[in-house]
Write a protein that holds these residues in place. Structure first.
Motif, short mmCIF file in Angstrom:
data_model
loop_
_atom_site.label_atom_id
_atom_site.label_comp_id
_atom_site.label_asym_id
_atom_site.label_seq_id
_atom_site.Cartn_x
_atom_site.Cartn_y
_atom_site.Cartn_z
N ILE A 68 -18.89 7.38 24.15
CA ILE A 68 -18.18 7.34 25.42
C ILE A 68 -17.03 8.34 25.30
O ILE A 68 -16.17 8.20 24.43
CB ILE A 68 -17.67 5.92 25.73
CG1 ILE A 68 -18.88 4.99 25.84
CG2 ILE A 68 -16.84 5.91 27.00
CD1 ILE A 68 -18.55 3.54 26.02
N LYS A 69 -17.05 9.35 26.16
CA LYS A 69 -16.09 10.45 26.06
C LYS A 69 -14.90 10.32 27.00
O LYS A 69 -14.01 11.15 26.97
CB LYS A 69 -16.80 11.78 26.30
CG LYS A 69 -17.82 12.11 25.25
CD LYS A 69 -18.34 13.51 25.41
CE LYS A 69 -19.15 13.92 24.19
NZ LYS A 69 -19.37 15.35 24.15
N ALA A 70 -14.90 9.32 27.87
CA ALA A 70 -13.80 9.13 28.80
C ALA A 70 -13.42 7.65 28.83
O ALA A 70 -14.23 6.79 28.48
CB ALA A 70 -14.22 9.59 30.20
N ALA A 77 -13.12 16.02 35.77
CA ALA A 77 -13.55 17.04 36.73
C ALA A 77 -15.06 16.95 36.90
O ALA A 77 -15.77 16.45 36.01
CB ALA A 77 -13.17 18.42 36.22
N LYS A 78 -15.56 17.43 38.03
CA LYS A 78 -17.00 17.45 38.28
C LYS A 78 -17.68 18.20 37.14
O LYS A 78 -17.27 19.29 36.76
CB LYS A 78 -17.29 18.14 39.61
CG LYS A 78 -18.76 18.19 39.95
CD LYS A 78 -18.99 18.84 41.29
CE LYS A 78 -20.49 18.86 41.60
NZ LYS A 78 -20.75 19.43 42.92
N GLY A 79 -18.72 17.60 36.56
CA GLY A 79 -19.48 18.22 35.48
C GLY A 79 -18.95 17.91 34.09
O GLY A 79 -19.57 18.27 33.09
N GLU A 80 -17.83 17.22 33.99
CA GLU A 80 -17.26 16.85 32.68
C GLU A 80 -18.04 15.68 32.09
O GLU A 80 -18.37 14.72 32.79
CB GLU A 80 -15.79 16.48 32.84
CG GLU A 80 -15.09 16.19 31.53
CD GLU A 80 -13.61 15.88 31.71
OE1 GLU A 80 -13.03 15.28 30.80
OE2 GLU A 80 -13.04 16.24 32.76
N ALA A 81 -18.35 15.75 30.78
CA ALA A 81 -19.12 14.69 30.12
C ALA A 81 -18.31 13.40 30.07
O ALA A 81 -17.14 13.41 29.71
CB ALA A 81 -19.52 15.13 28.72
N VAL A 95 -22.62 13.33 33.06
CA VAL A 95 -21.42 14.00 33.55
C VAL A 95 -20.91 13.38 34.85
O VAL A 95 -21.65 12.71 35.57
CB VAL A 95 -21.68 15.52 33.76
CG1 VAL A 95 -22.07 16.18 32.44
CG2 VAL A 95 -22.75 15.75 34.80
N ALA A 96 -19.65 13.65 35.14
CA ALA A 96 -19.03 13.17 36.37
C ALA A 96 -19.66 13.89 37.56
O ALA A 96 -19.75 15.12 37.56
CB ALA A 96 -17.53 13.43 36.34
N THR A 121 -17.85 3.94 36.89
CA THR A 121 -17.51 4.18 38.29
C THR A 121 -16.26 5.06 38.33
O THR A 121 -15.43 5.03 37.42
CB THR A 121 -17.24 2.86 39.05
OG1 THR A 121 -16.18 2.15 38.41
CG2 THR A 121 -18.48 2.00 39.10
N LEU A 122 -16.16 5.84 39.39
CA LEU A 122 -15.03 6.75 39.60
C LEU A 122 -14.36 6.43 40.92
O LEU A 122 -14.99 5.96 41.85
CB LEU A 122 -15.50 8.21 39.65
CG LEU A 122 -16.27 8.79 38.49
CD1 LEU A 122 -16.78 10.18 38.85
CD2 LEU A 122 -15.41 8.86 37.27
#
Length: 123
Positions: A68-70, A77-81, A95-96, A121-122
């Motif tokens: 889990i990277k976040a 940001a869009k495309g961030e893992a 990715v996001a 979820t974001l």
């Protein structure tokens, strides 16, 4: 019972399939992932800094969570893992889908997930 003739790599096999036995075998694998979903509830309880996010990140395929990277509350940001998912011996970065802030992480490292299962979820 049904009889089938199957050819694999040039070898011919006669296979008999019992319809009742296949239904029982299909139930057993579904019962095994259910206990693995319970540990995923622990991160949900630890993550409610906010509420459930409006953007859902789902698993594109069945697999196992490797990393889990976040974290909840982190801006992405869009495309961030966000998550690393192992499927078919390959590591896939989830990715996001858009810019935002992580509201919840719904899985933990080591969890097995099904296709379409909510991973995060974001907002």
């Amino acid at each position: 019972m049904k009889n089938y003739t199957i050819t694999v790599n040039g070898n011919v096999y006669e296979v008999t399939v019992e319809e009742g036995a296949s239904a029982g075998a299909a139930s057993a694998p579904k019962a095994a992932p259910a206990p693995k979903a319970a540990p995923a509830a622990a991160p949900k309880a630890a993550a409610p800094a906010g509420a459930q996010g409006s953007v859902t990140v789902t698993a594109p395929m069945p697999g196992k969570i490797l990393g889990i990277k976040a974290q909840a509350g982190q801006a992405v940001a869009k495309g961030e893992a966000i998550i690393v998912l192992e499927a078919m011996k390959m590591e896939n970065e989830i990715v996001a889908p858009s810019d935002g802030t992580i509201a919840t992480i719904e899985v933990a490292v080591g969890d097995s997930v099904e296709a379409g299962q909510t991973l995060a979820t974001l907002n």
